[in-house]
Design a protein around this motif. Structure first.
Motif, PDB file in Angstrom:
ATOM      1  N   GLY A  46      50.713  46.252  34.778  1.00 50.23           N
ATOM      2  CA  GLY A  46      51.624  45.597  35.705  1.00 50.23           C
ATOM      3  C   GLY A  46      52.897  45.259  34.962  1.00 50.23           C
ATOM      4  N   ARG A  47      53.644  44.355  35.526  1.00 45.66           N
ATOM      5  CA  ARG A  47      54.916  43.990  34.911  1.00 45.66           C
ATOM      6  C   ARG A  47      54.730  43.147  33.660  1.00 45.66           C
ATOM      7  NH1 ARG A  47      59.158  41.699  39.182  1.00 45.66           N
ATOM      8  NH2 ARG A  47      57.247  41.461  40.379  1.00 45.66           N
ATOM      9  N   TYR A  48      53.737  42.262  33.692  1.00 46.53           N
ATOM     10  CA  TYR A  48      53.607  41.324  32.585  1.00 46.53           C
ATOM     11  C   TYR A  48      52.271  41.396  31.883  1.00 46.53           C
ATOM     12  CZ  TYR A  48      57.708  39.555  34.859  1.00 46.53           C
ATOM     13  OH  TYR A  48      58.948  39.469  35.419  1.00 46.53           O
ATOM     14  N   GLY A  49      51.474  42.360  32.225  1.00 45.13           N
ATOM     15  CA  GLY A  49      50.194  42.411  31.548  1.00 45.13           C
ATOM     16  C   GLY A  49      49.542  43.759  31.706  1.00 45.13           C
ATOM     17  N   ALA A  62      37.544  42.265  35.505  1.00 43.08           N
ATOM     18  CA  ALA A  62      38.831  42.796  35.074  1.00 43.08           C
ATOM     19  C   ALA A  62      39.427  41.795  34.098  1.00 43.08           C
ATOM     20  CB  ALA A  62      39.754  42.995  36.264  1.00 43.08           C
ATOM     21  N   LYS A  64      42.832  40.718  32.293  1.00 43.31           N
ATOM     22  CA  LYS A  64      44.286  40.886  32.273  1.00 43.31           C
ATOM     23  C   LYS A  64      44.809  40.275  30.982  1.00 43.31           C
ATOM     24  CE  LYS A  64      48.328  39.878  35.208  1.00 43.31           C
ATOM     25  NZ  LYS A  64      48.735  39.369  36.543  1.00 43.31           N
ATOM     26  N   SER A 114      37.038  38.863  38.748  1.00 44.44           N
ATOM     27  CA  SER A 114      36.122  39.898  39.233  1.00 44.44           C
ATOM     28  C   SER A 114      36.846  41.232  39.369  1.00 44.44           C
ATOM     29  CB  SER A 114      35.521  39.484  40.583  1.00 44.44           C
ATOM     30  OG  SER A 114      36.559  39.140  41.477  1.00 44.44           O
ATOM     31  N   ALA A 116      37.671  44.808  41.041  1.00 45.86           N
ATOM     32  CA  ALA A 116      37.684  45.461  42.357  1.00 45.86           C
ATOM     33  C   ALA A 116      37.637  46.974  42.142  1.00 45.86           C
ATOM     34  CB  ALA A 116      38.937  45.061  43.136  1.00 45.86           C
ATOM     35  N   ARG A 171      50.595  46.496  45.580  1.00 46.44           N
ATOM     36  CA  ARG A 171      50.056  46.577  44.219  1.00 46.44           C
ATOM     37  C   ARG A 171      49.325  45.298  43.826  1.00 46.44           C
ATOM     38  NH1 ARG A 171      51.195  51.204  42.407  1.00 46.44           N
ATOM     39  NH2 ARG A 171      49.799  50.824  40.665  1.00 46.44           N
ATOM     40  N   ASN A 172      49.627  44.217  44.530  1.00 48.12           N
ATOM     41  CA  ASN A 172      48.982  42.949  44.210  1.00 48.12           C
ATOM     42  C   ASN A 172      47.865  42.615  45.194  1.00 48.12           C
ATOM     43  OD1 ASN A 172      50.470  42.599  41.919  1.00 48.12           O
ATOM     44  ND2 ASN A 172      52.092  41.444  42.933  1.00 48.12           N
ATOM     45  N   ASP A 185      47.208  38.533  41.358  1.00 45.09           N
ATOM     46  CA  ASP A 185      48.481  38.404  40.638  1.00 45.09           C
ATOM     47  C   ASP A 185      49.279  37.160  41.057  1.00 45.09           C
ATOM     48  OD1 ASP A 185      50.690  38.714  39.102  1.00 45.09           O
ATOM     49  OD2 ASP A 185      51.183  40.739  39.769  1.00 45.09           O
TER      50      ASP A 185
HETATM   51  P1  ADP Z   1      50.968  42.185  36.821  1.00 37.04           P
HETATM   52  O1  ADP Z   1      51.231  40.731  36.949  1.00 37.04           O
HETATM   53  O2  ADP Z   1      51.319  42.686  35.475  1.00 37.04           O
HETATM   54  O3  ADP Z   1      51.577  42.982  37.936  1.00 37.04           O
HETATM   55  P2  ADP Z   1      48.385  42.496  38.156  1.00 37.04           P
HETATM   56  O4  ADP Z   1      47.491  41.323  38.152  1.00 37.04           O
HETATM   57  O5  ADP Z   1      49.139  42.779  39.403  1.00 37.04           O
HETATM   58  O6  ADP Z   1      49.374  42.389  36.904  1.00 37.04           O
HETATM   59  O7  ADP Z   1      47.530  43.785  37.748  1.00 37.04           O
HETATM   60  C1  ADP Z   1      48.171  45.035  37.541  1.00 37.04           C
HETATM   61  C2  ADP Z   1      47.349  46.150  38.167  1.00 37.04           C
HETATM   62  O8  ADP Z   1      46.062  46.208  37.559  1.00 37.04           O
HETATM   63  C3  ADP Z   1      47.078  45.952  39.660  1.00 37.04           C
HETATM   64  O9  ADP Z   1      48.136  46.450  40.449  1.00 37.04           O
HETATM   65  C4  ADP Z   1      45.792  46.743  39.839  1.00 37.04           C
HETATM   66  O10 ADP Z   1      46.086  48.125  39.949  1.00 37.04           O
HETATM   67  C5  ADP Z   1      45.059  46.525  38.519  1.00 37.04           C
HETATM   68  N1  ADP Z   1      44.137  45.376  38.638  1.00 37.04           N
HETATM   69  C6  ADP Z   1      44.436  44.077  38.423  1.00 37.04           C
HETATM   70  N2  ADP Z   1      43.373  43.289  38.611  1.00 37.04           N
HETATM   71  C7  ADP Z   1      42.348  44.090  38.976  1.00 37.04           C
HETATM   72  C8  ADP Z   1      40.967  43.865  39.337  1.00 37.04           C
HETATM   73  N3  ADP Z   1      40.453  42.640  39.368  1.00 37.04           N
HETATM   74  N4  ADP Z   1      40.219  44.942  39.662  1.00 37.04           N
HETATM   75  C9  ADP Z   1      40.754  46.184  39.657  1.00 37.04           C
HETATM   76  N5  ADP Z   1      42.028  46.449  39.335  1.00 37.04           N
HETATM   77  C10 ADP Z   1      42.839  45.428  38.996  1.00 37.04           C
END
Ligand code: ADP
Ligand code: MG
Ligand code: MG
Length: 372
Positions: A46-49, A62, A64, A114, A116, A171-172, A185
């Motif tokens: 993602g943007r920050y992780g 998951a 992060k 958890s 997904a 995406r979130n 997110d």
């Molecule tokens: P950021 O703040 O960097 O955008 P996110 O929390 O949105 O981070 O996570 C980035 C991406 O990682 C998500 O768009 C998704 O594709 C994947 N992702 C994040 N959390 C999960 C999860 N619990 N299960 C499956 N995929 C996840």
């Protein structure tokens, strides 16, 4: 602050006695010991992780990871997950968080939720179409999750304040095994309790908050694009910005619903405003299109307006992305409308079966119909 994608080291986790657990409510709340956390493979950036898949005591999780310079987003997200009453079906389950030393000897932060299995909604829609029942389920679970976030919930001594997400995009949103969806997110989320709100661990007055510089450009409401978010009633304004984005997300799912195209091929997935502005719109382009020209995504011509369920679906989506922020539906109201739509659909289908479809009435009739 874009993180570089990197392989997960197999055992860089350092024991809790050499690095302090992250201070804050999570370490008090968390009932899970992250010592047995196993990290398997990277699944997202993602943007920050970066996000990896793993296991914790038999749960599929998951993980992060935030770099040191993104600590504020980590803290904010951890604080949101650690609030009371956040254990809710349409939100990820929170397992805990910690600070550790990463591969590059830098401090990094881990947040465990958890997993997904179907990844983010945007990728899912890009690769799959959905049928009508799945469309309804996805829309309902996302809306239910948002309505829950937006509500103050009290149970006994426990209070969950209203939370505005502020970065709702496809995406979130994550897709579970059963195709129900959860909102994730919370890096930009704000807790609102009366005139006070809390972000990045700090309580602030509403009017000192910078409200317009966050989110994902494509999903930004017209008033946010113009820097004209009404600061008088911050709680409502922030919820209205979320509702605008929800409208776009519901549109995205619906455009991939095979049952709406009357047997024709479902068009390939497109982001909101991708048809109009392509994959990398500028702030200027978005301002002109969405704020000045008041444009919104279009519904395909082929969707059958004679079907009341389809009409109700379109109206509900339009009432989410209304130009006038105050005219937008609340998440609770969308939840109620969405509960009606499957009923309308069934009634319409049943009507068709009685009156519409049947070129061979009396098919079971006697042989005299066939003539000599
Ligand atoms: P950021 O703040 O960097 O955008 P996110 O929390 O949105 O981070 O996570 C980035 C991406 O990682 C998500 O768009 C998704 O594709 C994947 N992702 C994040 N959390 C999960 C999860 N619990 N299960 C499956 N995929 C996840
Ligand atoms: Mg994200
Ligand atoms: Mg984020």
């Amino acid at each position: 602050g874009i993180l570089i994608f990197r392989k997960w080291p197999s055992s860089t986790k350092i024991s809790n006695d050499s690095v302090n657990m992250v201070e804050g409510p999570s370490s008090l709340n968390s009932t899970f010991d992250l010592d047995s956390l196993k990290i398997q493979e990277n699944i997202g950036m993602g943007r920050y992780g970066s996000v990896a898949r793993g296991t914790l005591n038999g749960f599929s999780v998951a993980i992060k990871t935030f770099a040191f310079e993104n600590k504020q987003y980590f803290q904010n997200e951890r604080d949101i997950y650690s609030l009371p009453l956040m254990d809710y079906p349409c939100l990820p389950k929170y397992f805990g968080s910690e600070e550790r030393i990463g591969e590059d000897s830098q401090i990094e932060y881990l947040l465990v939720i958890s997993y997904a299995p179907n990844g983010c909604l945007q990728d899912y829609l890009r690769n799959h179409t959905v049928d009508w029942p799945t469309l309804c389920k996805m829309m309902q679970t996302i809306t239910q999750g948002l309505a829950y976030l937006h509500s103050d919930i009290c149970k006994g001594d426990l209070v969950k304040p209203c939370i505005a997400h502020r970065d709702l995009t496809s995406r979130n949103i994550l897709v579970n095994d059963d195709l129900s969806c959860i909102i994730c997110d919370f890096g930009f989320a704000i807790q609102i309790a009366g005139p006070k709100c809390t972000q990045n661990g700090e309580q602030q007055d509403m009017d000192s908050l910078c409200l317009t510089d966050v989110g994902t450009l494509r999903y930004m409401a017209p008033e946010a694009l113009e820097g004209a978010v009404n600061l008088r009633d911050c709680e409502s304004s922030l919820k209205q910005v979320d509702m605008y984005a929800l409208g776009l997300i519901l549109w995205e799912i619906a455009t991939r619903c095979s049952d709406l195209y009357q047997g024709l091929e479902v068009p390939e997935y497109k982001l909101p405003f991708e048809a109009e502005l392509g994959k990398h719109p500028t702030v200027d382009q978005m301002q002109v299109l969405v704020a000045r020209h008041k444009a919104h995504p279009l519904f395909p011509e082929i969707w059958k307006d004679s079907n009341p369920a389809v009409r109700a679906l379109k109206e509900t989506i339009e009432d989410c992305w209304d130009q006038d922020a105050e005219a937008r539906l609340t998440a609770l109201c969308v939840e109620e409308r969405l509960a009606e739509i499957p009923v309308l659909w069934e009634r319409y289908k049943a009507g068709l079966n009685i009156y519409g479809v049947s070129p061979t009435v009396n098919q079971t009739g006697s042989s005299q119909d066939n003539g000599p």
